[in-house]
Design a protein around this motif. Sequence first.
Motif, PDB file in Angstrom:
ATOM      1  N   ALA A 150     -40.571 -15.363  18.791  1.00 34.75           N
ATOM      2  CA  ALA A 150     -41.044 -16.599  19.424  1.00 34.75           C
ATOM      3  C   ALA A 150     -40.245 -17.817  19.009  1.00 34.75           C
ATOM      4  N   ILE A 151     -39.688 -17.809  17.800  1.00 33.50           N
ATOM      5  CA  ILE A 151     -38.859 -18.963  17.397  1.00 33.50           C
ATOM      6  C   ILE A 151     -37.385 -18.555  17.283  1.00 33.50           C
ATOM      7  N   GLY A 152     -37.029 -17.412  17.857  1.00 31.17           N
ATOM      8  CA  GLY A 152     -35.635 -17.005  17.919  1.00 31.17           C
ATOM      9  C   GLY A 152     -35.093 -16.528  16.585  1.00 31.17           C
ATOM     10  N   GLU A 153     -33.800 -16.668  16.424  1.00 32.41           N
ATOM     11  CA  GLU A 153     -33.139 -16.281  15.173  1.00 32.41           C
ATOM     12  C   GLU A 153     -33.369 -17.363  14.123  1.00 32.41           C
ATOM     13  N   LEU A 154     -33.764 -16.947  12.934  1.00 30.00           N
ATOM     14  CA  LEU A 154     -34.067 -17.921  11.884  1.00 30.00           C
ATOM     15  C   LEU A 154     -32.797 -18.602  11.395  1.00 30.00           C
ATOM     16  N   ILE A 155     -32.912 -19.921  11.237  1.00 28.58           N
ATOM     17  CA  ILE A 155     -31.783 -20.739  10.793  1.00 28.58           C
ATOM     18  C   ILE A 155     -32.014 -21.275   9.389  1.00 28.58           C
ATOM     19  N   SER A 156     -33.253 -21.718   9.114  1.00 30.81           N
ATOM     20  CA  SER A 156     -33.506 -22.305   7.797  1.00 30.81           C
ATOM     21  C   SER A 156     -34.961 -22.103   7.402  1.00 30.81           C
ATOM     22  N   PHE A 157     -35.164 -22.121   6.076  1.00 34.28           N
ATOM     23  CA  PHE A 157     -36.488 -21.936   5.481  1.00 34.28           C
ATOM     24  C   PHE A 157     -36.647 -22.941   4.356  1.00 34.28           C
ATOM     25  N   ARG A 158     -37.832 -23.537   4.269  1.00 32.03           N
ATOM     26  CA  ARG A 158     -38.155 -24.424   3.154  1.00 32.03           C
ATOM     27  C   ARG A 158     -39.527 -24.039   2.630  1.00 32.03           C
ATOM     28  N   GLY A 159     -39.613 -23.744   1.349  1.00 33.47           N
ATOM     29  CA  GLY A 159     -40.889 -23.394   0.734  1.00 33.47           C
ATOM     30  C   GLY A 159     -41.198 -24.318  -0.421  1.00 33.47           C
ATOM     31  N   SER A 214     -34.538 -23.303   0.792  1.00 35.43           N
ATOM     32  CA  SER A 214     -34.795 -23.865  -0.526  1.00 35.43           C
ATOM     33  C   SER A 214     -36.213 -23.530  -0.943  1.00 35.43           C
ATOM     34  N   LEU A 215     -36.424 -23.462  -2.257  1.00 31.50           N
ATOM     35  CA  LEU A 215     -37.742 -23.293  -2.858  1.00 31.50           C
ATOM     36  C   LEU A 215     -37.924 -24.409  -3.881  1.00 31.50           C
ATOM     37  N   GLU A 216     -39.107 -25.004  -3.891  1.00 34.81           N
ATOM     38  CA  GLU A 216     -39.398 -26.076  -4.843  1.00 34.81           C
ATOM     39  C   GLU A 216     -40.811 -25.885  -5.370  1.00 34.81           C
ATOM     40  N   ALA A 217     -40.984 -26.088  -6.667  1.00 35.64           N
ATOM     41  CA  ALA A 217     -42.307 -25.985  -7.269  1.00 35.64           C
ATOM     42  C   ALA A 217     -42.439 -27.019  -8.373  1.00 35.64           C
ATOM     43  N   THR A 218     -43.646 -27.536  -8.547  1.00 30.30           N
ATOM     44  CA  THR A 218     -43.943 -28.461  -9.625  1.00 30.30           C
ATOM     45  C   THR A 218     -45.405 -28.346  -9.999  1.00 30.30           C
ATOM     46  N   ASN A 225     -52.709 -30.728  -4.648  1.00 30.12           N
ATOM     47  CA  ASN A 225     -53.653 -29.814  -5.281  1.00 30.12           C
ATOM     48  C   ASN A 225     -53.153 -28.380  -5.241  1.00 30.12           C
ATOM     49  N   ASN A 226     -53.070 -27.817  -4.050  1.00 30.75           N
ATOM     50  CA  ASN A 226     -52.521 -26.469  -3.876  1.00 30.75           C
ATOM     51  C   ASN A 226     -51.608 -26.517  -2.650  1.00 30.75           C
ATOM     52  N   PHE A 227     -50.592 -27.367  -2.774  1.00 26.33           N
ATOM     53  CA  PHE A 227     -49.699 -27.670  -1.651  1.00 26.33           C
ATOM     54  C   PHE A 227     -48.657 -26.563  -1.538  1.00 26.33           C
ATOM     55  N   LEU A 228     -49.112 -25.436  -1.042  1.00 25.84           N
ATOM     56  CA  LEU A 228     -48.286 -24.249  -0.848  1.00 25.84           C
ATOM     57  C   LEU A 228     -47.876 -24.231   0.620  1.00 25.84           C
ATOM     58  N   THR A 229     -46.604 -24.462   0.881  1.00 25.21           N
ATOM     59  CA  THR A 229     -46.166 -24.653   2.264  1.00 25.21           C
ATOM     60  C   THR A 229     -44.906 -23.853   2.558  1.00 25.21           C
ATOM     61  N   PHE A 230     -44.698 -23.598   3.847  1.00 22.83           N
ATOM     62  CA  PHE A 230     -43.385 -23.141   4.289  1.00 22.83           C
ATOM     63  C   PHE A 230     -43.092 -23.747   5.641  1.00 22.83           C
ATOM     64  N   GLU A 231     -41.813 -23.961   5.888  1.00 22.75           N
ATOM     65  CA  GLU A 231     -41.338 -24.503   7.157  1.00 22.75           C
ATOM     66  C   GLU A 231     -40.135 -23.681   7.588  1.00 22.75           C
ATOM     67  N   LEU A 232     -40.206 -23.153   8.804  1.00 19.44           N
ATOM     68  CA  LEU A 232     -39.161 -22.286   9.334  1.00 19.44           C
ATOM     69  C   LEU A 232     -38.615 -22.887  10.618  1.00 19.44           C
ATOM     70  N   SER A 238     -39.992 -23.841  15.826  1.00 17.73           N
ATOM     71  CA  SER A 238     -40.268 -24.078  14.406  1.00 17.73           C
ATOM     72  C   SER A 238     -41.719 -23.741  14.093  1.00 17.73           C
ATOM     73  N   ILE A 239     -41.972 -23.405  12.832  1.00 17.72           N
ATOM     74  CA  ILE A 239     -43.309 -23.096  12.333  1.00 17.72           C
ATOM     75  C   ILE A 239     -43.508 -23.816  11.010  1.00 17.72           C
ATOM     76  N   VAL A 240     -44.682 -24.426  10.832  1.00 19.23           N
ATOM     77  CA  VAL A 240     -45.007 -25.096   9.571  1.00 19.23           C
ATOM     78  C   VAL A 240     -46.408 -24.664   9.144  1.00 19.23           C
ATOM     79  N   PHE A 241     -46.556 -24.312   7.853  1.00 16.47           N
ATOM     80  CA  PHE A 241     -47.866 -23.953   7.296  1.00 16.47           C
ATOM     81  C   PHE A 241     -48.084 -24.690   5.993  1.00 16.47           C
ATOM     82  N   ASN A 242     -49.326 -25.136   5.780  1.00 16.68           N
ATOM     83  CA  ASN A 242     -49.742 -25.805   4.549  1.00 16.68           C
ATOM     84  C   ASN A 242     -51.071 -25.196   4.124  1.00 16.68           C
ATOM     85  N   TYR A 243     -51.096 -24.540   2.949  1.00 17.05           N
ATOM     86  CA  TYR A 243     -52.311 -23.848   2.517  1.00 17.05           C
ATOM     87  C   TYR A 243     -53.495 -24.791   2.341  1.00 17.05           C
TER      88      TYR A 243
END
Length: 348
Positions: A150-159, A214-218, A225-232, A238-243
């Motif tokens: 549905a979003i074609g070939e993946l180009i980038s990921f951010r977590g 990229s992956l980032e954690a702090t 609070n529990n800002f666990l996200t990914f963006e593709l 594009s797809i974006v999720f925020n826990y």
Amino acid sequence: MRTINVGLIGAGFMGKAHSLAYAAMPMFFWPAPAVPHRKIICDVTEEAAAEGAQRYGFDESTADWKRVVEHPDVEVVDIATPNHMHAEIARAAAAAGKHIICEKPLARTAEEARTMYEAVRDAGVVHMVAFNYRRTPAVALAKRYIDEGAIGELISFRGTYLQDWSADPESPLSAGGADQLGTGRSAGDAPRGPVDVDDEMITMLRFSNGAIGSLEATRNGHGRNNFLTFELHGTEGSIVFNYERRDELQVCFASDGADRKGFRTVYTGAPHPYGEALWPIPALGIGYGETKIIECHDLFQAIVGQEAVSPDFGDGYQIARISDAILESSATESWVSVPPLETTPGRG
């Protein structure tokens, strides 16, 4: 209907979450693949174990984890202990022919994880790593969209995984009682001490298909609070999720007309992954407990059906290899390659 006896090792926060799942799974998924029976629970002292048995509904209790592994009536060993205990318990449980679910992370190092994976592979038992966030319906829906193209070939990921629950220097050490996580100064006499793990990290990624990420954690992200996200981002959308908004998935498709292009919100419910077993109205809301209930169902389905289950110890081993590579990359200030791992999924 078949009953499967469970031995739980660890009566803290994760023990509570797992016990809830064992009790509730047949209420959500009916007919259930099998009915979990809470047979025996282990904790650090006999008193704590007895309290855990009463609180979580187990028949027996012990302070010796080997009693759980060796119990003749136990079919599933559930490892919800601190990370440094995972490997020894898992290897012993595999040698005893028990099916295993182990909390994340599978191990502290790739070498430790390798021994665990080889043990379950050689024993031929069902093995699962409890990455329950993957079973959030919106996350499963994102995976479906990706697999469908549905979003074609993946180009980038951010977590990202941004939190502030241990930003307070007066907050307790997590080893001081998992039920105290996130309580800050209100944790009373829970032990405190110097932090000996990374509080901040960011790493760059390159994938085999050419995508970057990229992956980032702090633990010091005040306000998170529990800002666990990914963006593709893909060639077709594009797809974006925020826990923190776990019933929502943000999607944008390149095929949308110019007058309506932008992110839309899909509220997960009955038409989406796991929806028939959860709540009938989209956005009615699910929580952490439901992801554990789904996890429990999938584990028991695999045991009864003699099927592979994902994520398994092979996945946990590969993630440990990636984690070790990130540490090596940081130390050497260079790219580190992680080849694919050839595994037999889910069952030995």
